[in-house]
Write an enzyme that holds these catalytic residues in place. Structure first.
Site, PDB file in Angstrom:
ATOM      1  N   ASP A  37       0.857  -1.178   0.000  1.00 50.43           N
ATOM      2  CA  ASP A  37       0.000   0.000   0.000  1.00 50.43           C
ATOM      3  C   ASP A  37       0.900   1.236   0.000  1.00 50.43           C
ATOM      4  OD1 ASP A  37      -1.797   2.163   0.886  1.00 50.43           O
ATOM      5  OD2 ASP A  37      -3.198   0.549   1.358  1.00 50.43           O
ATOM      6  N   ILE A  38       0.621   2.219  -0.848  1.00 56.66           N
ATOM      7  CA  ILE A  38       1.458   3.419  -0.911  1.00 56.66           C
ATOM      8  C   ILE A  38       1.004   4.505   0.068  1.00 56.66           C
ATOM      9  CG2 ILE A  38       2.289   2.985  -3.250  1.00 56.66           C
ATOM     10  CD1 ILE A  38       0.289   5.196  -4.197  1.00 56.66           C
ATOM     11  N   ASN A  89     -13.569  -3.698   2.854  1.00 58.34           N
ATOM     12  CA  ASN A  89     -14.713  -2.795   2.946  1.00 58.34           C
ATOM     13  C   ASN A  89     -15.561  -2.876   1.671  1.00 58.34           C
ATOM     14  OD1 ASN A  89     -13.653  -1.760   5.390  1.00 58.34           O
ATOM     15  ND2 ASN A  89     -12.375  -0.329   4.270  1.00 58.34           N
ATOM     16  N   GLN A  96     -14.863   2.177   1.752  1.00 58.99           N
ATOM     17  CA  GLN A  96     -14.178   1.640   0.578  1.00 58.99           C
ATOM     18  C   GLN A  96     -13.758   2.823  -0.298  1.00 58.99           C
ATOM     19  OE1 GLN A  96     -16.558  -0.883  -1.958  1.00 58.99           O
ATOM     20  NE2 GLN A  96     -14.777  -1.646  -3.071  1.00 58.99           N
ATOM     21  N   HIS A 102     -10.883  -5.344  -2.567  1.00 54.15           N
ATOM     22  CA  HIS A 102      -9.497  -5.472  -2.126  1.00 54.15           C
ATOM     23  C   HIS A 102      -9.441  -5.773  -0.637  1.00 54.15           C
ATOM     24  CE1 HIS A 102     -10.520  -1.165  -1.793  1.00 54.15           C
ATOM     25  NE2 HIS A 102      -9.594  -1.065  -0.848  1.00 54.15           N
ATOM     26  N   PHE A 103      -8.389  -6.466  -0.261  1.00 49.70           N
ATOM     27  CA  PHE A 103      -8.173  -6.876   1.120  1.00 49.70           C
ATOM     28  C   PHE A 103      -6.877  -6.247   1.619  1.00 49.70           C
ATOM     29  CE2 PHE A 103     -10.931  -9.899  -0.784  1.00 49.70           C
ATOM     30  CZ  PHE A 103     -11.743 -10.401   0.216  1.00 49.70           C
ATOM     31  N   HIS A 104      -6.969  -5.556   2.745  1.00 49.33           N
ATOM     32  CA  HIS A 104      -5.800  -4.955   3.376  1.00 49.33           C
ATOM     33  C   HIS A 104      -5.217  -5.940   4.388  1.00 49.33           C
ATOM     34  CE1 HIS A 104      -6.665  -0.671   2.265  1.00 49.33           C
ATOM     35  NE2 HIS A 104      -7.894  -1.134   2.183  1.00 49.33           N
TER      36      HIS A 104
END
Length: 140
Positions: A37-38, A89, A96, A102-104
């Site tokens: 993740d940036i 989310n 979201q 997507h999954f963090h």
């Protein structure tokens, strides 16, 4: 690694999958892509995204969902994360930010860093919970 038949031309995550936008790729399979993740909440914060454009998890084919969790597990293990959150989310009200499932994977090394969660349980009777249970279970 796979065709891009199920991707959108105007989605930032689809562009990352296609290589149009650079990323720090971690793991790629036929059905998933993971990267750093940036805008991390903590050191090691990563994302796993399906190679299928869907905004909501319930719109995603099961075989794409099945591919995600083993990748999240590998990242958490490889990162040596002792405590972490796996977050997904669905919709703006649920926070979201990108309309692509997507999954963090968010390491939680201390109280201040990582994901902060507000957990305020509703006060519901067992009868109220049963009504909801019956509604959901009849549709499963």
């Amino acid at each position: 690694m796979s065709s891009h038949d199920h991707l959108s031309s105007d989605c930032i995550f689809c562009k990352i999958i296609k290589g149009d936008i650079p990323s720090f790729k971690l793991v790629e399979t036929e059905k998933s892509y993971s990267f750093m993740d940036i805008e991390p909440l903590s050191v090691g914060h990563s994302l796993v995204i399906p190679k299928y454009h869907a905004e909501f998890m319930h719109q995603l084919p099961d075989e794409y969902l099945a591919d995600v969790m083993p990748i999240a597990k590998k990242i958490a293990s490889a990162g040596g994360f002792e405590q972490y959150n796996v977050l997904q989310n669905n919709g703006k009200l649920a926070n979201q930010a990108v309309p692509h499932v997507h999954f963090h994977i968010i390491p939680k090394p201390n109280q201040e860093t990582g994901l902060g969660v507000r957990w305020q349980p509703l006060k519901k009777s067992m009868d109220e919970i049963k009504v909801t249970y019956e509604k959901i279970s009849k549709n499963l």
